[in-house]
Design an enzyme around this catalytic site. Sequence first.
Site, PDB file in Angstrom:
ATOM      1  N   GLU A 435     -33.913 -46.335  25.266  1.00 39.85           N
ATOM      2  CA  GLU A 435     -34.412 -46.653  23.915  1.00 39.85           C
ATOM      3  C   GLU A 435     -35.692 -45.880  23.596  1.00 39.85           C
ATOM      4  OE1 GLU A 435     -32.534 -48.478  22.060  1.00 39.85           O
ATOM      5  OE2 GLU A 435     -31.209 -49.024  23.705  1.00 39.85           O
ATOM      6  N   GLY A 436     -35.759 -44.637  24.057  1.00 42.26           N
ATOM      7  CA  GLY A 436     -36.982 -43.850  23.896  1.00 42.26           C
ATOM      8  C   GLY A 436     -37.868 -44.096  25.103  1.00 42.26           C
TER       9      GLY A 436
END
Lengths: 579, 579
Positions: A435-436
């Site tokens: 998610e990053g």
Amino acid sequence: MSSYQAPITDMTFNLFDVWQLDQYWQTNGQLQDLIEADTAKAILEEAAKICEQQIAPYSADADQRGAQLTDGKVSLPTHYYTAYQSLVEGGWTSLSGDPQYGGMGMPKALSMMVDEMLCSSDIAFSLYPGLTAGACVALLQHADDTTKQTYLPKLYSGEWSGTMCLTESHAGSDLGIMRTTAKPNADGSYALNGSKIFITAGEHELTSNIIHLVLAKLPDAPAGSRGISLFLVPKYLLDANGGAGVRNGVSVGSIEHKMGINGSATCVLNFDDAKGFLIGEPHRGLSCMFTMMNYERLSMGSQGLGAAERAYQNALAYAKDRLQGRITESDANKAEPIIGHPDVQRMLLNIKAMNEAGRTFATWVAALLDKSKYDNCVVSGQRANLLTPIAKAFMTDQGFDACVSAQQVFGGHGYVKEWGMEQLVRDVRIAQIYEGTNGIQAADFMLRKVAADKGTVLFSLLDDIADELIEKPHVSAAPLTKAVTDLRAITTQLLQKENVVLAGAACDFLALVSYILYGYMWYKNLMALDTSKHSSSFIDAKTHTANWFFSRILPRATGINATLNNDSVMLYNLAHENY
Amino acid sequence: MSSYQAPITDMTFNLFDVWQLDQYWQTNGQLQDLIEADTAKAILEEAAKICEQQIAPYSADADQRGAQLTDGKVSLPTHYYTAYQSLVEGGWTSLSGDPQYGGMGMPKALSMMVDEMLCSSDIAFSLYPGLTAGACVALLQHADDTTKQTYLPKLYSGEWSGTMCLTESHAGSDLGIMRTTAKPNADGSYALNGSKIFITAGEHELTSNIIHLVLAKLPDAPAGSRGISLFLVPKYLLDANGGAGVRNGVSVGSIEHKMGINGSATCVLNFDDAKGFLIGEPHRGLSCMFTMMNYERLSMGSQGLGAAERAYQNALAYAKDRLQGRITESDANKAEPIIGHPDVQRMLLNIKAMNEAGRTFATWVAALLDKSKYDNCVVSGQRANLLTPIAKAFMTDQGFDACVSAQQVFGGHGYVKEWGMEQLVRDVRIAQIYEGTNGIQAADFMLRKVAADKGTVLFSLLDDIADELIEKPHVSAAPLTKAVTDLRAITTQLLQKENVVLAGAACDFLALVSYILYGYMWYKNLMALDTSKHSSSFIDAKTHTANWFFSRILPRATGINATLNNDSVMLYNLAHENY
């Protein structure tokens, strides 16, 4: 086998005493009929039962069996099917859903706590309902009403599940260079072709359909990230009754073998003329997807906290039980519980102080999101925006460190599988990456959330904190005032430096702000203590842990400050071939 | 699959330029005929070949297959047998052995570097020769000459291997409460009964015999750790010719399933009237065993460094290869190598700075041990003693952090098994735990190595460093002078505090001293640079990395200093039931 008991006392303390959200709920027109303190407590207690009884006890088994791919079908650990069915039957998958489409409409501050419990119980399992909830947020915000009517009720009910398909093998976080294409069909739908990797919950038989949200490029797409569109691609195309019909052109190519979260099917998904439906405007897919990703980023924080909470509980129990060494006894043959050793206390208090501050922080961010959503409060929205990368990055970094420390309390037993501690370390590690990555979160924080507005939102928050510390001082929190002042100074100084320095300083800067905000969380905890409501042991533990934080953890900010002070362009000019 | 190339340039830089050990070797009567610079370099190059070609490429396979127990026999990954045979044939198992019993008599400073290579290649594999080398040190120092003549040549040759059997299930590091007994037999030998856990290399078929060194209690043993004796217990009792004869009463009960180092057989060993031979004086076993453990503790540091070196090499290669994002290019479809991102540089430089300081530190400690051993140099011995817990704890803590950071450079690919990064994290994690947890190392450092002599040895070392910085200043190392002064101050202050505070402060204090000594290592690196000997790219990299260390890493000491400054008894008085 590591055990787990949901920390409901601390959760309700945060909801009602620290942030007084029951009072807020009563003032809001949309929430006042849906939720009040007793209902919230009952919801937490019911969620705790499922997590403690049906999920947590089997997480080691899920790790060992893992998700398995056979002949294009993914099978999951057996108890996942029954546990998921319990979530569905209890309405848990609709907890945060919009009531207009069958959701329960609970505020984020409450649903976050259920997220934490699910993550404590089994991060891998939590991803199946978690991804669905994220997909629902994106659809709710960007899809047209027909699409919402068609998909949201079945996603909320848990009959169907969702995914987010972004990454391609050559394009991780750099979505602008993706190659998946979407060509218009005559019927207004699109034909998607390409391959996506690292798709969590990409294929499984938990639900009768899977609704993939896929990023792809239209034929006329401009270059880079401004040319990406969002598509809804069901595993099974809907039949005339809106049920799962014929199989769509999406299939699983393989599943990854990973360090942990083995119960989660991490898939390579191939799209071969898969039929998809455009969500939102053409070429605006990235901003649509970010809606979902921001939701997921908050849930990432819950993964860090959830694993760390379980790790703490088990390390504490072990430290009280394990007899090693003599602290007070002089009998050479009589050993005492290792919790008597100051170094074990150090590890436990470090974990406890960061976990409890983390829970207060998560509740704060969730409450800001709620106030932004339900009251259109601009300041709350800006602050939630500012704090989201901290919730993702700092909470997962701390969660990992906490699990490693808790594993350390077990000595050699922490390294063998049977105690479950090493699994927590392996499982929670992913939360710092997906998610990053936390590096990307830090860049987002430093460059987009702080530098882009010249620190306006951050400084306004720090002003409010400084004012609050003056108006309502607490003796234990005295070091916080200076820390806030120092933070203002170093931020001002950094904002005058070049972008390359900001990018290189980002991770340290995020950590610095986080430590100081965690100090503010401990201040809020202290201020919420009330002898008429809380037991003396609860107050003793909170007071002691707050003192520990201010004495032994907050000073880390001094070191980070000194590091940032030294940052310069010169430090980033080593020729790549000389590394 | 992660690759590996032995860092011979940096190794020889440390040996010959930083510490000028070739000059020392020439001055020492025992070493001058055994070793000089060219031989040392040739030894490193030959060791590199075995490690790079026969061990490192198969470490992922070893992780997957692991050690397996079937019908009381342990089988190892197939290539372990051929790789071990190569070590034996090349004489590598005798590298540091005493020439009187067939060893090559190489100084520790050189053999440590071979240890590092083995650990980079496969920590699990390295434990088989590693434990044997440790057992030899204990025997050499404490056994009588007949025993040495009988066992050492076959241990040095690698025909036989060794173990250390300390831990029991209820007694981890608290050896005083162990229950294994040794009763005298009529023939002067002893009958051992009991069960030991976590015995590395406790059972396998790599060698034709295994020589266990076992701690046990004699019938008349005083209570606690003063009642422990050391016994030699062969897996096979020797026949008339000194070869492996009939099976002794020692057997493997089970092997552990662990987070990592799966190729290492971690055994439960049961002793059922096993025949043992007393080594050293009765009841003095613990000090005999500590000889071995101190040797092992230094090798632990090599595990941390070795894994971190391999992690760095792979993260660097990935960072140069992986295209993501735009740093200088404006073409939205053209991505650049991620090494261009300042945050990736930050991770790489942090790892590089700590690894290279770690290698200089390890060489320093090894050289001190050599000077103590070969020259009876008292100061060197005292300093080696002081620095050993740092070599174990700080080098493994940093090694773990480095592997986690290097894994982070890979993003999602770092989490999947195929790239090998997650294995490095899992494997190196054990080094912080076994051979005395890093918490125990810190207690040893703070209480026994610093507080016990009121800081005399530490202060003397700091005096010498301070003098050296005045006599031969280096502009980049300027911050080090103040750091040394601050360290003196906080040490003086801590030494006035209560034991409970010292014990609670121990881990932070060890880290503080370590960061400052690593700063001294970078100073020594800078001072050893010579344009007539070193390439401009080597000098550029060293200078840049030193600046990075002094600007971005050394300031961490400020934070730790502030933390220690706040320590007090009050912080350790939370009632255990209130946690």
